[in-house]
Design an enzyme around this catalytic site. Structure first.
Site, PDB file in Angstrom:
ATOM      1  N   ASP A  12      -7.373  -6.337   5.843  1.00  0.00           N
ATOM      2  CA  ASP A  12      -6.244  -5.854   5.041  1.00  0.00           C
ATOM      3  C   ASP A  12      -5.034  -5.915   5.954  1.00  0.00           C
ATOM      4  O   ASP A  12      -4.959  -5.185   6.952  1.00  0.00           O
ATOM      5  CB  ASP A  12      -6.543  -4.407   4.602  1.00  0.00           C
ATOM      6  CG  ASP A  12      -5.380  -3.784   3.842  1.00  0.00           C
ATOM      7  OD1 ASP A  12      -4.304  -4.415   3.774  1.00  0.00           O
ATOM      8  OD2 ASP A  12      -5.560  -2.666   3.326  1.00  0.00           O
ATOM      9  N   TYR A 231      -8.923   8.072  10.993  1.00  0.00           N
ATOM     10  CA  TYR A 231      -8.984   7.352   9.723  1.00  0.00           C
ATOM     11  C   TYR A 231      -7.878   6.311   9.643  1.00  0.00           C
ATOM     12  O   TYR A 231      -6.711   6.644   9.744  1.00  0.00           O
ATOM     13  CB  TYR A 231      -8.879   8.319   8.526  1.00  0.00           C
ATOM     14  CG  TYR A 231      -9.182   7.583   7.257  1.00  0.00           C
ATOM     15  CD1 TYR A 231     -10.504   7.338   6.894  1.00  0.00           C
ATOM     16  CD2 TYR A 231      -8.178   7.023   6.495  1.00  0.00           C
ATOM     17  CE1 TYR A 231     -10.803   6.580   5.793  1.00  0.00           C
ATOM     18  CE2 TYR A 231      -8.476   6.268   5.378  1.00  0.00           C
ATOM     19  CZ  TYR A 231      -9.787   6.048   5.030  1.00  0.00           C
ATOM     20  OH  TYR A 231     -10.082   5.282   3.940  1.00  0.00           O
ATOM     21  N   LYS A 234     -10.347   2.239   4.651  1.00  0.00           N
ATOM     22  CA  LYS A 234     -11.773   2.032   4.420  1.00  0.00           C
ATOM     23  C   LYS A 234     -12.178   0.651   4.923  1.00  0.00           C
ATOM     24  O   LYS A 234     -11.356  -0.245   5.052  1.00  0.00           O
ATOM     25  CB  LYS A 234     -12.043   2.185   2.921  1.00  0.00           C
ATOM     26  CG  LYS A 234     -13.267   2.998   2.560  1.00  0.00           C
ATOM     27  CD  LYS A 234     -13.420   4.242   3.366  1.00  0.00           C
ATOM     28  CE  LYS A 234     -14.781   4.894   3.212  1.00  0.00           C
ATOM     29  NZ  LYS A 234     -14.899   6.005   4.171  1.00  0.00           N
TER      30      LYS A 234
HETATM   31  C1  F6R Z   1      -8.833   0.559   1.391  1.00  0.00           C
HETATM   32  C2  F6R Z   1      -7.728   1.456   1.133  1.00  0.00           C
HETATM   33  C3  F6R Z   1      -7.841   2.903   1.385  1.00  0.00           C
HETATM   34  C4  F6R Z   1      -6.646   3.374   2.166  1.00  0.00           C
HETATM   35  C5  F6R Z   1      -6.596   4.863   2.223  1.00  0.00           C
HETATM   36  C6  F6R Z   1      -5.492   5.384   3.150  1.00  0.00           C
HETATM   37  O1  F6R Z   1      -8.466  -0.694   1.049  1.00  0.00           O
HETATM   38  O2  F6R Z   1      -6.692   0.993   0.731  1.00  0.00           O
HETATM   39  O3  F6R Z   1      -9.013   3.245   2.028  1.00  0.00           O
HETATM   40  O4  F6R Z   1      -6.673   2.820   3.435  1.00  0.00           O
HETATM   41  O5  F6R Z   1      -6.384   5.297   0.934  1.00  0.00           O
HETATM   42  O6  F6R Z   1      -4.278   5.066   2.613  1.00  0.00           O
HETATM   43  P1  F6R Z   1      -2.904   5.460   3.322  1.00  0.00           P
HETATM   44  O7  F6R Z   1      -2.871   4.709   4.615  1.00  0.00           O
HETATM   45  O8  F6R Z   1      -1.895   4.977   2.351  1.00  0.00           O
HETATM   46  O9  F6R Z   1      -2.949   6.935   3.489  1.00  0.00           O
HETATM   47 MG    MG Z   2      -9.023  -2.678   1.248  1.00  0.00          MG
HETATM   48 MG    MG Z   3      -6.169  -0.678   1.909  1.00  0.00          MG
END
Ligand code: F6R
Ligand code: MG
Ligand code: MG
Length: 369
Positions: A12, A231, A234
C-alpha cells in the site's frame, strides 16, 4: 530448462480518499516502471489492485527472494510513492517501512508470495489478494480446500490428491527468525486445526503435494506491527495457488470463500468482519471494509501469462456478497463490544493501550470489611 518463478510483491503506497483504492496515475506509474526497467529480467508482468494495495505479479527465471526482482519492485514502489505524494494521496509510501533496500523486501513492509515451479504442459494458477485483513485470513480456506472432503471432492475422487499435502505453518509472533512447523494431511489434520484456530499467530506459508513433492501454495506471512513495533496498517496478504491435476481443482480452492468467515482487519485494522469475495480492482467502502479478497486465475506458458480470469466475477458470488453483507451488518450492530473487536494482543499496537494506562491509575482496591 530453468525453472519458472512466479512472484507477487505488493504494498500500500497511497490511495484516494482514505483507504479506498490507488489512483489510476499511481497504478500506471508502477506498471510503467516495471515494464521499462524489468526488460531482460522478467518475462511477463501483471499489475493490479485490491482495495488500497498494489500487487505486482511477475514471471521470471531468477528463483525466489532474488535481489534484482525484489529491488525492481521496491524501486517501482518508491517511484510510485513520489507519484502518490504529488497527488496528495493518503498514506503515501505507508508500507515501505525501511529507508534503504537490503537484499530482498522480506521484513521491509511489502508482502511477498513466490514459488519456483517446473512448468506443467498446462499450468493454471490462482492469484489471491486481500485487503483490510491479515495473512491468517487464508488459513481456513486453505485448510478446507486441501484437507476437507466437504470442500475438496478430489480427496475422494483422485488417488493422488488422497495422498494428502504437507502444510508449512509459520509462528508469526516469533520475530527473531522464521519459526515454522511441518504437518501432513490426513494424519495430522487435528494438529493443523489446533494451530490454525489462531490465525493471528499461525499462518500457512506453503503447501506441498505428497503425491509428487511439488509446491501448490505460496502465501505471505508479513505482520507489519512486528516490523514497525507499532500499528502501521493491516498486512493485507497475497497468495499463489496452483490448481488441477495433482492439486485441488480451481473450484475446490474457491469453494471455502462462500463462507465469508470472520477475519481481523475491519475499520482501523481493529475489528472483525466477514471476508467478502470481490471482483478484480474492487474498492473499499463500508466501515473501511468489509475485508475483501480477490482471485484472478491465470494460465502460463514459457513464462507468458494469459489475461486474468476474474474468479469472483460470476453471478453465484453476487449471492455470496449479499450474504456476507448481512454478516457484516450483524457484527457491526454490536459496535465496539466483545467479539466485534480484536483481542488485546492485537490492539496493543493501537491507542487503546494509552487509555488503559491512564485508567489503570484510577483503579482502587476495595478493602473487605
Ligand atoms: C489496510 C488499511 C487499514 C488502515 C488502518 C489505519 O489497508 O487501510 O488497516 O491502515 O485503518 O488507518 P489510518 O492510518 O488512517 O489511521
Ligand atoms: Mg490495504
Ligand atoms: Mg490501507
Amino acid at each position: 530448462m530453468a525453472k519458472l518463478t512466479l512472484s507477487v510483491i505488493k504494498a500500500d503506497i497511497g490511495s484516494i480518499g482514505g483507504h479506498i483504492k490507488p489512483s489510476q496515475k499511481l497504478l500506471q506509474t508502477v506498471e510503467k516502471y516495471i515494464k521499462e526497467k524489468g526488460k531482460g529480467l522478467i518475462i511477463d508482468v501483471y499489475v493490479g489492485h485490491t482495495g488500497d494495495d498494489i500487487a505486482i505479479l511477475s514471471t521470471h527465471k531468477k528463483g525466489v527472494l532474488n535481489e534484482k526482482i525484489h529491488k525492481l519492485c521496491w524501486d517501482a514502489f518508491i517511484v510510485g510513492t513520489k507519484a502518490a505524494k504529488d497527488q496528495g494521496l493518503y498514506g503515501a509510501g505507508q508500507d515501505l517501512l525501511k529507508e534503504s533496500f537490503a537484499g530482498n523486501v522480506r521484513g521491509m513492509g511489502p508482502a511477498v508470495a513466490e514459488m519456483e515451479i517446473e512448468e506443467r504442459p498446462a499450468e493454471p494458477f490462482l492469484f489471491f489478494a486481500a485487503d483490510k485483513t491479515d495473512p491468517g485470513a487464508f488459513d481456513l480456506p486453505l485448510y478446507l480446500a486441501f484437507a476437507d472432503p466437504m470442500y475438496n471432492a478430489g480427496l475422494l475422487l483422485s488417488p493422488k490428491i488422497k495422498k494428502g499435502f504437507k502444510f508449512m505453518i509459520m509462528d508469526v509472533s516469533y520475530t527473531k527468525a522464521d519459526r515454522f512447523i511441518e504437518l501432513v494431511t490426513p494424519e495430522e489434520i487435528y494438529d493443523i486445526a489446533v494451530l490454525l484456530r489462531d490465525p493471528e499467530r499461525f499462518v500457512v506459508e506453503s503447501i506441498w503435494s505428497r503425491a509428487n513433492g511439488e509446491q501448490a501454495v505460496a502465501a505471505c506471512t508479513t505482520r507489519l506491527h512486528n516490523i514497525a513495533g507499532k500499528y502501521v496498517g493491516k498486512d493485507d496478504p497475497v497468495m499463489l495457488v496452483r490448481s488441477q491435476h495433482d492439486f485441488p481443482a480451481t473450484g475446490e480452492i474457491l469453494s471455502p470463500y462462500t463462507i465469508g468467515h470472520y477475519v481481523a482487519g475491519f475499520m482501523r485494522g481493529s475489528h472483525n468482519g466477514p471476508l467478502m469475495p470481490v471482483k478484480k480492482n474492487s474498492s473499499i467502502s463500508y466501515f473501511d471494509g468489509p475485508p475483501v479478497v480477490s482471485c484472478l486465475a491465470f494460465s502460463v506458458k514459457n513464462g507468458k501469462l494469459t489475461e486474468p480470469a476474474d474468479c469472483f466475477d460470476q453471478p453465484y458470488w453476487d449471492y455470496v456478497r449479499n450474504k456476507v453483507s448481512q454478516k457484516a451488518e450483524e457484527i457491526r450492530r454490536q459496535g465496539f463490544f466483545g467479539a466485534a473487536m480484536l483481542s488485546m494482543s492485537e490492539l496493543e499496537y493501537t491507542g487503546v493501550v494509552e487509555t488503559l494506562k491512564q485508567l489503570e491509575k484510577r483503579f482502587k482496591i476495595r478493602r473487605s470489611r
